[in-house]
Scaffold this active site. Structure first.
Site, PDB file in Angstrom:
ATOM      1  CB  CYS A  95     158.500  86.568 185.226  1.00  0.00           C
ATOM      2  SG  CYS A  95     158.398  85.308 183.956  1.00  0.00           S
ATOM      3  CG  HIS A 194     162.899  84.140 187.188  1.00  0.00           C
ATOM      4  ND1 HIS A 194     161.972  84.651 188.058  1.00  0.00           N
ATOM      5  CD2 HIS A 194     162.201  83.728 186.095  1.00  0.00           C
ATOM      6  CE1 HIS A 194     160.762  84.536 187.523  1.00  0.00           C
ATOM      7  NE2 HIS A 194     160.867  83.995 186.334  1.00  0.00           N
TER       8      HIS A 194
HETATM    9  N1  GLN Z   1     153.319  82.164 183.702  1.00  0.00           N
HETATM   10  C1  GLN Z   1     153.999  83.203 182.988  1.00  0.00           C
HETATM   11  C2  GLN Z   1     154.604  82.719 181.697  1.00  0.00           C
HETATM   12  O1  GLN Z   1     154.809  81.529 181.532  1.00  0.00           O
HETATM   13  C3  GLN Z   1     155.057  83.843 183.885  1.00  0.00           C
HETATM   14  C4  GLN Z   1     156.203  82.908 184.178  1.00  0.00           C
HETATM   15  C5  GLN Z   1     157.109  83.390 185.268  1.00  0.00           C
HETATM   16  O2  GLN Z   1     156.755  84.246 186.086  1.00  0.00           O
HETATM   17  N2  GLN Z   1     158.288  82.795 185.343  1.00  0.00           N
HETATM   18  O3  GLN Z   1     154.886  83.506 180.831  1.00  0.00           O
END
Ligand code: GLN
Length: 233
Positions: A95, A194
């Site tokens: 992510c 995740h």
């Molecule tokens: N902040 C980033 C997004 O919203 C990554 C989110 C995350 O790592 N879950 O795309």
């Protein structure tokens, strides 16, 4: 002969959304089953990433706030991380970590957050929307199906030389348009999953562990270890 692997947990104190640290615990679980000693250390702000010291690097997800902080610091590690990746060092980036290995991420309020361009993908933002929910993908090379939970604002587009981690079966993936999810480049695996990803996708955990071992010990025969891993969940 005892084998060991040393893991760099990149910005593990800042980038750990949904317990991405669990990926290291899962690798450790399988490492123990094959008598491999796995150790890890956080490499964070103002610290050096020495590519000769590590056999694996893990980079978790984060919120835009932390990503801005990490984006500034990681530029000083750009050359070392890029050389590790180019030298087939195994990396798992999730992510926000995935976004920062690429060219840039346009955050939810429009600011450009620089990546390190170690990989050619780039990430834009969606207007008042996030991709949230369960996702299934199929890796077209192995036929393996991976499951996860995605929660991201960013929409990522792959660049030349990158293959997706999988084709989206259900869910949104990189951008909700081209049915790609994640990226593979050399031994670097990126994903929006995740869960953590390796806790839910044992095949991928075993694959990354064996990649790291074979790279570090090219003369060793890991067929027994592979057979042992194949028999456990
Ligand atoms: N902040 C980033 C997004 O919203 C990554 C989110 C995350 O790592 N879950 O795309």
């Amino acid at each position: 002969m005892t084998y060991s692997l040393h893991v760099a947990h990149l910005y593990g104190d800042l980038m750990n959304t949904y317990g991405d640290i669990g990926n290291i615990l899962v690798l450790n679980y399988y490492a123990k089953k094959i008598n491999v000693t796995l150790t890890s250390e956080v490499v964070s702000l103002d610290q050096t990433f020495d590519p000769t010291k590590f056999d694996l690097a893990l980079f978790g997800g984060g919120q835009d706030y932390e990503q801005v902080i990490v984006s500034k610091d990681i530029q000083s590690k750009k050359a070392a991380l890029t050389s590790f990746i180019e030298d087939n060092g195994p990396v798992l980036a999730i992510c926000g970590g995935y976004q920062l290995l690429g060219q840039y991420y346009i955050g939810a309020n429009g600011q450009r957050i620089e990546g390190i361009s170690a990989l050619p993908h780039y990430t834009k933002s969606q207007d008042h929307n996030r991709f949230i929910g369960d996702i299934d993908i199929k890796n077209e090379e192995t036929g393996e199906v991976y499951v996860g939970f995605e929660n991201h604002n960013g929409v990522t587009y792959l660049g030349a030389g990158e293959r997706p981690l999988g084709k989206v079966l259900t869910g949104h993936g990189n951008n909700g348009q081209d049915q790609t999810e994640g990226a593979i480049y050399k031994n670097t695996f990126c994903s929006y999953f995740h869960g953590p990803i390796l806790a839910r996708n044992h095949n991928l955990a075993k694959r990354i562990l064996l990649l790291a071992l074979k790279r570090k010990y090219p003369q060793a025969d890991f067929s027994q270890a592979e057979a042992t891993l194949a028999q456990i969940d």
